[in-house]
Each structure stands twice: as C-alpha cells, then as structure tokens.
Enzyme design. Structure first.
Site, PDB file in Angstrom:
ATOM      1  N   ALA A 393      -5.052  -2.579   1.890  1.00 27.98           N
ATOM      2  CA  ALA A 393      -5.809  -1.350   1.605  1.00 27.98           C
ATOM      3  C   ALA A 393      -6.751  -1.013   2.759  1.00 27.98           C
ATOM      4  CB  ALA A 393      -6.591  -1.505   0.305  1.00 27.98           C
ATOM      5  N   CYS A 394      -7.367  -2.032   3.347  1.00 32.58           N
ATOM      6  CA  CYS A 394      -8.273  -1.775   4.468  1.00 32.58           C
ATOM      7  C   CYS A 394      -7.509  -1.288   5.696  1.00 32.58           C
ATOM      8  CB  CYS A 394      -9.067  -3.037   4.800  1.00 32.58           C
ATOM      9  SG  CYS A 394     -10.414  -3.388   3.646  1.00 32.58           S
TER      10      CYS A 394
END
Length: 429
Positions: A393-394
């Site tokens: 996600a990052c």
C-alpha cells in the site's frame, strides 16, 4: 445454488452508488463481478461483521490481518481499486451519512447484517496495538518502537536483504540491485554531511547499524548510534564487532532526548523523525541543534504527507497506527523545514526521493513473498500479512504522490555566517 458473491456484490454496489470494480469470490465458492478483474476473496462471514462494526479502512485491515479476506491475482491492482473507494473518493461522492438517507442503501446495509450472521463484533487480531497513556513520552515511544522493530531480526533479514537498511534506497536505475541502491543511499548521506576522518557522527535511530558501519568504514569517522530497540542494538553490535569497528562505533539503547555527550560534527536521522510527533517536533529539532558544533550538519531523512487545505481535519492512517507504526505522525515537508529553522538551523537543501521509496518498497514486498513460508514461521501469519499489506500500500501511495520522502540538509550556521557548504552544493564535496 451458491450465491453469496452475487448477493454481496449487489449490496456493495448499492452502498457505493456505483458498480464495484472488483470481482468477489465468496466463502460458498460463488463468484461475481467483472470477468478478469482483480479478485477479493471473502473467506467467511466474519469478514462482513468486521466491516459492519468498523466500516472503512480499519475493518478491512482487521479482516486482512485475521485472514478473513485475501486477494487473488495482483495485490497492487486490488489495492489501487480499493484506494479509489476509500482514500480517493471524488469531492462530489456522497458521504456515508448521506448514503444512509437512501432507502435502497438502508436496505443494502440490512442485507449485509443478515448475511454476516451473529451480531457480536469479532475480537481484533492480536497484532493490533492497544493504545495506553500519553503519546510520545519516553515510555510510550519505547513501546511503539518495540512493536515495530522487535518483530525479529531474522524476519527483517528476509524483507530488507543483506543491507539491513530500513529506509528509502537511492536507485541509479530501476533494475539495479537493492543492495547497491542502499549502499548508494548511505554514501549520499555521508557526502551530504561532508564526513571526513576523525569527525564524530551521531546516528539517531541507527536501526541495525548500517549507516554507522558505512560511515566508520568508508569515511573514518567515530560514530554513536542510538536506538530504542533492544533487538536492533544487539544485532548492530554484532555487525560492528564482525567488521572490526568496535573502536570507532558505539551502539546505545538510548532516547535522543537523553544524549548529552555533544558536540558532534554531524548528525544523521534517517527514517526516525516520523516517530517524534507534531507536538514534540520543535523540541526534537532543538535537541539535535544543541548536540551539533557550530557549522555542524544535520541530514534529516523523513517521510512527508501532502498538506491539507484544512490541517485541523488531518487524522492518522488507521491501519498503520493500529498495526504498523503506533503513534507515528507524518507532516508536510514545509512544516518540517519551518520547525528546523525555528530551532535555529539554516536549511540548505531539500531533495525528494519519492519515486526511490516506491521502488524500494516493491523490492521489499518481493523479498517477503519469495520467502513467505519462512516469514510466517518467524513471526505469525497475521504479522506477515500486516507487513505485506503495509509495504504494498505504501509503494502505491508513493507512486501516486499521496506521500513523499525528503532528505533535508540543515546546518548549525555560526554567527560568522560561514556554513561550510560548497558553492555548488549538489556535488556534495
């Protein structure tokens, strides 16, 4: 005939007010949604109860960590689509409160409740942090750091690779090796700090000792590295001994607020300041300023968020706060520069490495996926799922400019005004 997926998709379409862009595979074996689309696998009814009790990001995170939901196919593609539903909603998209005024939506929610089964909320996964006491005291910071970094050195070896550097690498080309990119990042920091033999370097948040070892071995400086993680410190001390650098590198378990043996010629703070907190950031900057000699340099490497039109509406990421970095806070780069200057520093350079962090995170995810069985064995299934989701996600957040990362070079400029920075600073001589 099994129809849970079709019913679930229909209900979600009504809740969203638009077709769900994912395919759903439900616990009864049924599937529904666009053929060939990324697939969200809902393994049991408990996942629905988690979403009903905590709608949005935290409910999804709990379902993921507990193994109640997973994905089939490209994780990044699924996260990209979910981001569009949770974090990047159009300004004209209706809020949940507005949606619930719609009789069809209320019927959809009732339908989800019936599908979910028993109404009691499932207990959160054991990997979730229970916050206690005040933020950013020395005690709470030790507890937060232990939660994230004392997962196990063997686990981090899988994710980070031989470099054991847990921050953004510096890539010459996207197809380079992670080890070369991390070595180049450590060298970039060393050159920005202007390290020369005989100087003293304080490495704040020294991790597993990589920066301290590089600076001592390649530039002949004496280094004090500090961390709040007992596991990191033990690992770093062994690496220092194996490199034959015990005469030049000292690793301490120590809070930066307790360091009193300045002045230092240079300070590196790489991926640590995110833990400081907005209320204490000026004190952090002043503490580091006081530890530097006149003309000493600080290299502050820190993740930044995009500024809000109304900063009072900012809130921390629920998933990351509960499972990854308890009490962590991101600030816009402008705020960081302002606080450093308020503390007395002269900020001389700001370099964005946003795309570099996206490349780094994708390599870490690939490392974990390649040794998934061992990673699970070294930690727990839930903890491994946390790290896979968080890093993927990052990576997307950096790629889409939702967050960034910057190296800020600041100087404790003496009264004479002689900063010691070369005229063509980007040569870093």
């Amino acid at each position: 005939m099994p129809d849970a997926a079709l019913r679930l998709k229909s209900l979600l379409d009504q809740l969203l007010g638009a077709p769900l862009p994912l395919r759903i595979h439900a616990w009864d074996g049924s599937e529904a949604g666009p053929p060939g689309a990324p697939t969200l696998v809902v393994r049991n009814r408990r996942a629905l109860r988690r979403l009903l009790w905590k709608p949005g990001e935290l409910g999804l995170a709990r379902a993921w960590v507990a193994g109640d939901v997973t994905v089939r196919g490209d994780l990044y593609a699924v996260l990209d689509l979910i981001a569009g539903l949770l974090w990047e909603r159009r300004d004209d998209a209706r809020t949940l409160t507005e949606a619930l005024r719609d009789p069809d939506v209320r019927a959809a929610v009732s339908g989800l409740v019936r599908m979910a089964g028993p109404p009691l909320p499932p207990a959160p996964p054991r990997e979730e942090v229970r916050r206690r006491g005040h933020l950013h005291t020395k005690r709470s910071d030790r507890r937060a750091i232990s939660h994230h970094y004392d997962v196990g050195n063997d686990f981090y070896e899988i994710v980070l690779g031989p470099s054991m550097v847990y921050s953004c690498a510096y890539w010459a080309t996207p197809d380079g090796t992670l080890e070369d990119a991390q070595r180049d990042k450590l060298e970039l920091v060393s050159r920005k700090l202007g390290l020369t033999p005989g100087q003293r370097l304080l490495d704040v948040g020294c991790g597993w000792g990589s920066m301290a070892i590089h600076a001592a071995r390649e530039h002949g400086v004496s280094v004090v590295g500090i961390t709040l993680s007992q596991e990191q410190a033990a690992y770093a001390r062994k690496r220092v001994a194996d490199e034959g650098l015990t005469d030049r590198v000292e690793i301490r378990v120590q809070d930066y607020r307790d360091v009193t043996d300045g002045p230092y010629d240079a300070i590196s703070s790489i991926g640590m300041a995110e833990h400081v907190g907005a209320e204490r950031y000026l004190d952090y900057a002043r503490d580091l300023y006081a530890l530097l000699k006149p003309d000493g340099r600080l290299l502050n490497h820190q993740i930044a968020r995009r500024p809000q039109l109304d900063e009072s509406t900012y809130s921390v990421d629920e998933f990351i706060d509960a499972y990854v970095f308890p009490d962590g806070e991101l600030a816009p780069i402008g705020s960081t520069v302002t606080q450093l200057e308020r503390a007395g520093f002269e900020v001389r350079d700001v370099e964005s490495l946003r795309e570099h962090y996206a490349l780094t995170l994708r390599r870490w995810v690939a490392n974990l996926e390649a040794q998934w069985v061992r990673g699970v064995r070294l930690t727990s299934p839930g903890r491994a799922r946390v790290w896979r989701l968080y890093m993927a996600a990052c990576a997307l957040a950096f790629e889409h400019n939702r967050i960034g990362v910057n190296q800020v070079l600041a100087v404790r400029t003496p009264e004479s005004g002689a900063s010691g920075i070369p005229l063509r600073a980007r040569t870093w001589n």
